[in-house]
Design an enzyme around this catalytic site. Sequence first.
Site, PDB file in Angstrom:
ATOM      1  N   GLU A 141     -17.125  77.972   3.082  1.00 58.88           N
ATOM      2  CA  GLU A 141     -16.027  78.312   2.164  1.00 58.88           C
ATOM      3  C   GLU A 141     -15.362  77.052   1.633  1.00 58.88           C
ATOM      4  OE1 GLU A 141     -13.362  80.734   4.472  1.00 58.88           O
ATOM      5  OE2 GLU A 141     -12.334  79.005   5.306  1.00 58.88           O
ATOM      6  N   ARG A 165     -10.696  71.445   0.786  1.00 55.05           N
ATOM      7  CA  ARG A 165     -11.564  71.144   1.925  1.00 55.05           C
ATOM      8  C   ARG A 165     -12.737  72.122   1.843  1.00 55.05           C
ATOM      9  NH1 ARG A 165      -9.004  73.157   6.280  1.00 55.05           N
ATOM     10  NH2 ARG A 165     -10.603  74.748   6.453  1.00 55.05           N
ATOM     11  N   GLY A 209      -4.837  72.861   5.500  1.00 56.16           N
ATOM     12  CA  GLY A 209      -3.781  72.375   6.385  1.00 56.16           C
ATOM     13  C   GLY A 209      -3.565  70.885   6.159  1.00 56.16           C
ATOM     14  N   GLU A 256      20.405  81.203  -3.326  1.00 55.43           N
ATOM     15  CA  GLU A 256      18.986  81.281  -3.680  1.00 55.43           C
ATOM     16  C   GLU A 256      18.642  80.245  -4.734  1.00 55.43           C
ATOM     17  OE1 GLU A 256      16.912  84.971  -3.960  1.00 55.43           O
ATOM     18  OE2 GLU A 256      18.738  86.105  -3.574  1.00 55.43           O
ATOM     19  N   ASN A 308     -11.422  75.712   0.699  1.00 59.95           N
ATOM     20  CA  ASN A 308     -10.014  75.985   0.978  1.00 59.95           C
ATOM     21  C   ASN A 308      -9.197  75.123   0.010  1.00 59.95           C
ATOM     22  OD1 ASN A 308      -7.406  75.961   2.168  1.00 59.95           O
ATOM     23  ND2 ASN A 308      -8.300  76.483   4.151  1.00 59.95           N
ATOM     24  N   ASP A 346     -15.983  73.646   3.754  1.00 59.64           N
ATOM     25  CA  ASP A 346     -16.556  73.822   5.089  1.00 59.64           C
ATOM     26  C   ASP A 346     -18.010  74.268   4.949  1.00 59.64           C
ATOM     27  OD1 ASP A 346     -13.938  73.373   5.755  1.00 59.64           O
ATOM     28  OD2 ASP A 346     -13.502  75.421   6.372  1.00 59.64           O
ATOM     29  N   TYR A 402      -4.559  75.703  15.779  1.00 59.00           N
ATOM     30  CA  TYR A 402      -3.190  75.179  15.711  1.00 59.00           C
ATOM     31  C   TYR A 402      -2.474  75.047  17.056  1.00 59.00           C
ATOM     32  CZ  TYR A 402      -3.966  76.061  10.817  1.00 59.00           C
ATOM     33  OH  TYR A 402      -4.488  76.043   9.553  1.00 59.00           O
TER      34      TYR A 402
END
Length: 393
Positions: free
Chosen positions: A350, A335, A356, A98, A352, A337, A295
Site C-alpha cells: 500500500e 510511505r 506516521g 472555535e 500511505n 510499503d 505504537y
Amino acid sequence: MSHHNPEPASAGDSTSLVPTPGAARKTRVVVLFGGRSGEHGISVATAGGVMGAIDRTKYEVVPVGITPNGQWVIAADEPERWAITDGKAAEVPAAAAEVVLPLTVGDSALRVLEPGQAPSALADVDVVFPLLHGPYGEDGTVQGLLELADARYVGSGVLASAVGMDKHFMKMVLAGHGLPIGPYAVIKPGDWDKRRDVVLQTIEPLGLPLFVKPARAGSSLGVSRVDSLDELDAAVAEARRHDPKVIVEAGIVGREIECAVLGGRGGERPRASLPGEIVVTDETKNGFYDYEAKYFDEAAVQLTCPADLPDHVIKEVQEIAVRTFEAVGAEGLSRVDVFVTADDQVIVNEINTMPGFTPFSMYPRMWAASGVPYPELIDELIQLALERPTGLR
C-alpha cells in the site's frame, strides 16, 4: 494563501496580534492535528514530534487541534504535552472558542469564534501542515476544505488522498499502472449479509492465510489474520467496526519493506529514501505488525534502516515506490510499503499519503538514514507546499 506581512499572532492567546517592530515576519504554519478518526491519538503524537522539531527561527507555529467530535480549537504549543506517555496517547480537549477557516479566495486569516463575541482574527496563515491520519483528514476531506479556502498545505491533494485511503481503489489504480500487487477480494456493504456465498467464491481462491482489513482505515486498525475460514466471520465483523467496506488480501510470504518518498522540487521526479524493514518478533500478540505493535509495544517489532538488501533490490524498491507515488498523483510525502519475496520480487502492499511522523516513525527514520534529518525534512515538506500553486495543478 497570501504572503503579505500582517502582525504575528501569539498562538497561546486567540485574540492577540502582537506587532514586532521592524522584524521580518516568519512563515506562519498551522499544525493541524487530532481529528475524528480512530487514529486521533497517533495524529496528536505526530504533531508533538513536528512541533518539537520545526525550526522556530524560520517558522511561526499556530497549533490547531480537531477534537474527536470534530470541533476545531486553538491547541497548546507544548510538544511534550502531545507525546505518547506510559503507553497512552493524548487527546485534543474541547474548548469554548472555535477556530474557523477562511473560505474566500485571497483571504488567509484564521478566525476565532467565542460565544457571545464578535469573530476575532487569529493569524494570517501561509501554509497548513495537516497531520491527520485516517478518515476525516487523510482521505481528501480536509484537503478539499483547504482547497476551498485556496490554502497551501503539505501533502497530497483530494484525489490522491482519497485513493491512498481506500485500499480497493488504490489497488485498482496501481494495477492500472502495471505495478505489482497481491491477489485480493472486496466485501462491499451489504454483500456479506445478503450475498455471502458469492463473496466466499471470490475469497476462497485466495488461499490461507488471509488478511482482513477495513478498506479505509490506517495504522492497522481492525486488521485480522485469518488462518482458517472458520475465523472469517469474526475478522469481517472486526473490520466492519471501522468501515462498512472490507478488503481481503491473500497472505504474501516475504519481507516487509518500507520506502519513504518525498516530492520533487521544481518539477523533478519524486525522491526515494533508503528502504527500511519491519521484523515482527515472536512477542507480538497477533503475529503481525498491528496497531498495538506499531505504537505501544516496543518489544514486538524491530525496525531496521537501511534494510539489509542487495543493491539491485534496493534500486527496485525505490523505483517501485516512486512509480506508486506517481500512479496515485501523490504530492509532498508518502510511505510505500512492499513485500520482497525470496526470489527478490517486489510486490506493493500500500501507499500511505500521511505516514506516521513522530521522530520514531519509519518515514522520518528512513530519511534520517538517507541523510535528511527530521528538522530538515519538516522544512523541505513546508517548502514543497509553498512552492506549488493553489487550485488545479
